[in-house]
Structure formats: C-alpha cells, structure tokens
Design an enzyme around this catalytic site. Sequence first.
Site, short mmCIF file in Angstrom:
data_model
loop_
_atom_site.label_atom_id
_atom_site.label_comp_id
_atom_site.label_asym_id
_atom_site.label_seq_id
_atom_site.Cartn_x
_atom_site.Cartn_y
_atom_site.Cartn_z
N LYS A 22 -70.31 -69.59 66.10
CA LYS A 22 -70.82 -68.60 67.07
C LYS A 22 -71.28 -69.30 68.36
O LYS A 22 -70.90 -68.89 69.46
CB LYS A 22 -71.99 -67.84 66.46
CG LYS A 22 -72.82 -67.06 67.46
CD LYS A 22 -73.95 -66.30 66.81
CE LYS A 22 -75.25 -67.06 66.64
NZ LYS A 22 -76.08 -67.17 67.84
N ASN A 23 -72.10 -70.34 68.18
CA ASN A 23 -72.73 -70.94 69.37
C ASN A 23 -71.79 -71.84 70.16
O ASN A 23 -72.17 -72.35 71.23
CB ASN A 23 -74.01 -71.68 68.98
CG ASN A 23 -75.11 -70.69 68.59
OD1 ASN A 23 -74.98 -69.49 68.84
ND2 ASN A 23 -76.17 -71.19 67.99
N CYS A 116 -88.10 -63.18 73.14
CA CYS A 116 -87.42 -62.65 71.96
C CYS A 116 -88.24 -63.01 70.75
O CYS A 116 -89.25 -63.70 70.86
CB CYS A 116 -85.99 -63.17 71.85
SG CYS A 116 -85.88 -64.83 71.24
N ARG A 121 -88.71 -68.31 75.30
CA ARG A 121 -87.36 -68.73 75.70
C ARG A 121 -87.05 -68.49 77.18
O ARG A 121 -86.15 -67.72 77.53
CB ARG A 121 -86.31 -68.07 74.82
CG ARG A 121 -86.48 -68.45 73.36
CD ARG A 121 -85.49 -67.79 72.46
NE ARG A 121 -84.21 -68.47 72.45
CZ ARG A 121 -83.17 -68.03 71.76
NH1 ARG A 121 -83.25 -66.93 71.06
NH2 ARG A 121 -82.03 -68.69 71.77
N ASP A 305 -81.96 -74.07 63.51
CA ASP A 305 -81.21 -72.92 62.96
C ASP A 305 -81.03 -73.01 61.45
O ASP A 305 -80.48 -72.08 60.84
CB ASP A 305 -79.84 -72.81 63.64
CG ASP A 305 -79.96 -72.35 65.08
OD1 ASP A 305 -81.02 -71.87 65.47
OD2 ASP A 305 -78.96 -72.50 65.83
N ARG A 397 -75.03 -60.22 63.64
CA ARG A 397 -74.86 -60.88 64.94
C ARG A 397 -74.24 -62.25 64.78
O ARG A 397 -73.51 -62.71 65.66
CB ARG A 397 -76.23 -61.05 65.62
CG ARG A 397 -76.84 -59.76 66.11
CD ARG A 397 -78.07 -60.05 66.92
NE ARG A 397 -77.78 -61.14 67.86
CZ ARG A 397 -78.68 -61.95 68.38
NH1 ARG A 397 -79.94 -61.81 68.08
NH2 ARG A 397 -78.33 -62.90 69.21
N1 EPU Z 1 -86.45 -73.77 77.19
C1 EPU Z 1 -87.24 -73.61 78.31
N2 EPU Z 1 -86.63 -73.37 79.51
C2 EPU Z 1 -85.29 -73.28 79.64
C3 EPU Z 1 -84.48 -73.44 78.51
C4 EPU Z 1 -85.11 -73.68 77.29
O1 EPU Z 1 -88.46 -73.68 78.23
O2 EPU Z 1 -84.81 -73.05 80.77
C5 EPU Z 1 -87.08 -74.04 75.90
C6 EPU Z 1 -86.87 -72.90 74.89
O3 EPU Z 1 -87.82 -71.87 75.05
C7 EPU Z 1 -86.99 -73.63 73.56
C8 EPU Z 1 -86.38 -75.00 73.88
O4 EPU Z 1 -86.43 -75.15 75.28
O5 EPU Z 1 -88.32 -73.76 73.20
C9 EPU Z 1 -84.95 -75.20 73.42
O6 EPU Z 1 -84.19 -74.05 73.73
P1 EPU Z 1 -82.64 -74.08 74.05
O7 EPU Z 1 -82.44 -73.72 75.49
O8 EPU Z 1 -82.01 -75.33 73.56
O9 EPU Z 1 -82.13 -72.86 73.16
P2 EPU Z 1 -80.98 -71.87 73.55
O10 EPU Z 1 -79.97 -72.59 74.33
O11 EPU Z 1 -81.57 -70.61 74.10
C10 EPU Z 1 -79.42 -72.36 71.50
C11 EPU Z 1 -78.79 -71.56 70.40
C12 EPU Z 1 -79.88 -71.18 69.41
C13 EPU Z 1 -80.51 -72.47 68.86
C14 EPU Z 1 -81.05 -73.31 70.03
C15 EPU Z 1 -81.61 -74.65 69.60
C16 EPU Z 1 -76.93 -70.49 71.48
C17 EPU Z 1 -76.29 -69.25 71.98
N3 EPU Z 1 -78.15 -70.38 70.97
O12 EPU Z 1 -80.38 -71.51 72.11
O13 EPU Z 1 -79.24 -70.49 68.34
O14 EPU Z 1 -81.57 -72.15 67.99
O15 EPU Z 1 -80.00 -73.54 70.99
O16 EPU Z 1 -80.64 -75.39 68.95
O17 EPU Z 1 -76.31 -71.55 71.53
C18 EPU Z 1 -79.13 -68.97 66.55
O18 EPU Z 1 -77.89 -69.18 66.51
O19 EPU Z 1 -79.73 -68.33 65.64
C19 EPU Z 1 -79.90 -69.46 67.68
C20 EPU Z 1 -81.10 -68.99 67.97
#
Ligand code: EPU
Length: 424
Positions: A22-23, A116, A121, A305, A397
């Site tokens: 998915k990701n 969320c 996030r 995850d 999802r």
């Molecule tokens: N963060 C910030 N600012 C930003 C971006 C991130 O503060 O601009 C913080 C987030 O709040 C979090 C941390 O940095 O505390 C890491 O977040 P990240 O941005 O890496 O998460 P994401 O990109 O939103 C993806 C996956 C998630 C997975 C995380 C961590 C996708 C679509 N989603 O989320 O997947 O948990 O990386 O590996 O790739 C899931 O599949 O169930 C899922 C939640």
Amino acid sequence: MDKLVIEGGGRLSGEIPVSGAKNAALPILCASLLSAEPIALSNVPELHDIHTMLKLLRQMGVTATRDGDTVTIGAQHISRPEAPYDLVKTMRASILVLGPLLARCGEARVSLPGGCAIGARPVDQHVKGLQAMGAQISVEHGYLVAKAARLKGGARIVTDMITVTGTENLMMAAVLADGETILENAAREPEVGDLANLLVKMGARIDGIGSDRLVIQGVERLHGAEHRVIPDRIEAGTFLCAAAATMGDIVLRHVTPGLLDAVLEKLRETGAAVSAGDDWIRVAMQRRPKAVSFRTSEYPAFPTDMQAQFMALNSVAEGTSQVVETIFENRFMHVQELTRLGANIAVEGNTAVVTGVPRLSGATVMATDLRASASLVLAGLVADGQTTIDRIYHLDRGYDRMEAKLCAAGASVRRVGARQGDLA
Ligand code: EPU
C-alpha cells in the site's frame, strides 16, 4: 458498516500470498502525475486507499484504468490540480499529490490533512522543503495553496525528523526542478526506494537510493514507464505474527524477506522457527510464544506499523514485555480494546508494559485505525470463543482481502454487514 466475526482458537497453517505494498503503491500512483505519458503499474493491491487515490487522480482529469492487479494512469492533461477536503480527510496520503502537481503544473491546491487517530501528523516538513525549492505556499480556507513557475534546484534540504511521505513529496518535486536538490535525513523505507526506482525508469536522475542522502538532478520532463510494486512488508509481518500467536505454521508467498529483517528477528526471539528463500518466508511455532520487548523506529529498525500486531502477540505470550512507540504520539489505541479481550497492558507515556496471559476471551471490540484493527484480528484468532470487530473499514483501507486469506489458512473469520451483524 461491516463487521468481522472471528471464532478463535484455531492454528493457522498453509500458504498465504502477499499483495503489493500500500505505502509504495500510493506515492507511485501520485508519481504518474509527473509525466504526460502513461504509467503502467502491476502488483497494485485491492484496497480502499487505492480506490480513494484513483478517485482523487480522476477528479484531476487523469485517466485511471484497472485490470486485475494492473493499473494504468494517463496524466496527459491535468485539468484541476487540486485535492479536495472530502478525499484528504479520509486518506492523509493524498498530501502526496502536492509535490508532483507543483512540479508538473506549477500550482496545487491541497486540503490540509489535519490530525488523525494516531497523532497530530503535521506536514510542515513537506512545506518547508518545497519552499526551499522556490515554491510560494500559503494556507487559504483550510487548503495549502502552492505556486512556482518552475521549482529551483540548489537547495540542500535537511528535514527536522525522518519523514516517509515528506521525503517522497520532496523527491517527486525535485525530479523536475531546475538543477540539483539534495535531501538530507531522507527516509530509507523500502517504499521510498520503490518510488525512486520508478522515477528513474521515468527518466529521473537520483543518486543515493536506499540511503539517507538523496541527490537529485532535475530534468525537463519525464516519460512513461512500467513498474511492479514491491510486496507489502507490513501485510507480510501481520500474517507472520498471526502464525506465531496461534502456534501455527505458514508459508508466505511473493514476499521479499530482506525487507523484514527486524520483524523476523523479533519473531525468532518469540521462539518461532523462521526460514526464508528468495520470495517466501515460513514461520512455524511449536509452543506458547515468549514475550519480546522492542521500540519502534525508522527503517531498517522495527516498524511502527507492526507495533500493534506484536502487542497482540505479547498479550498471549509467556512473560512481560516493554513496547516503546517513538514515531507517533498516540498509537496505543488498540490497548483499550485488547484489554476488553482480557489482555494485561499498562501504558505510561509512550511505553506499554504487557504481561502475557494464558488466554484471551472473545468480545465485541472496535477498530480505531488500520494497524490497530489488524492487532484485534490477531487477538480474535487466539481468543476463546467469538470476537466481533466493529468498524472494519479501517482494515479495508490497508489489507487486501484479509479475511479470505486467513480463511484459506484455516481461520474462521466471517464478514457480516451491519444488518446481518445485528441479527447475528
Ligand atoms: N512529521 C512532522 N512533520 C512533517 C512530517 C512528519 O512532524 O512534516 C512527524 C509525524 O507527525 C510523525 C513522524 O514525523 O510523528 C514520522 O511521520 P512520517 O511523515 O514518516 O509518516 P507518514 O509519512 O505520514 C508513513 C506511512 C505510515 C507509517 C509512517 C511511519 C504512508 C502513506 N504512510 O506515514 O503508514 O506509519 O510513514 O513509517 O506511507 C499505515 O500504513 O498504517 C501508516 C500509518
């Protein structure tokens, strides 16, 4: 609203095929916005989030056709470079259109995702990086409104923390920028690498794929490409956990074992026999699992995850374990529900202490987010009697036909519609 009804107590055995990630598929679908030529993707999982992403792309005037696990995207014309609130609020990954739209169209209007269930996030790092590439970004009426004639190279972007979708958004923007962009502190998750590999097939110039430093030389335009999405390491890990928790013996097919090192290591610690070949993994468990402590971290360390699923495993394991969540501030919502099934878990801040109990007992529980739902399915599989999981749209999802795959491995899992469920 559909529910899952699980009769617990059986052991999983047999083979389970793993779907595409998915990701990886979500950012890759967004990358198709970067070229006027078609992008053909195979191994695209059948998931609600993928439907939402295709709907979002179609709303922009892009064509998207699906034939089995192959999806072809034609982004010859992008008539409306916008991600509306009603779609973004159901899927945060919609933010991944921001970089590609800005790079290809010079403008984008993307609803701010908001918080969320698992945490606040924010997307400040996405915005900061795009601004460093010369984009003008403001927030208007709940939307990020971004503009740039052509994004500029020359920036060395160091994100404050490692962010997966942040790295992906900035990489997709930089491939069409004028000059060189360096992304430091980049996420090394395999899904980021899969996106980078597709971009290279489209003609992008990216060095350092798989490392935390990506050096990107922008090009004028990208062309069409074909790509096979990598296997879903989290789906794979979820089934392996289920096998260990139920003292089962399963073989996963179509996986890449090397992407699951940290997870396989923890499974070995539980006492499971783990073996693997090029594209398969077998987990066999002869005894009650031993409790395993871990802390979540960025790849290649233990993935956030997989935290909830291992918590379900620890709930029925022998001994006490400590689980520390370092990525998201509110990712313990499954604890309340696992407790309803008889688990013994104490949470203090970002640490959960799980004292294994010999048995869980079936009850009605509520899914709160995607991976929390998966942990409840695992708990239901080992609980005595019947477990009913409400709100399983979270599961849909991110898991491709989960109950069918589990049933094929001997589990008793039944989906009922809300009406039937009320009668059941
Ligand atoms: N963060 C910030 N600012 C930003 C971006 C991130 O503060 O601009 C913080 C987030 O709040 C979090 C941390 O940095 O505390 C890491 O977040 P990240 O941005 O890496 O998460 P994401 O990109 O939103 C993806 C996956 C998630 C997975 C995380 C961590 C996708 C679509 N989603 O989320 O997947 O948990 O990386 O590996 O790739 C899931 O599949 O169930 C899922 C939640």
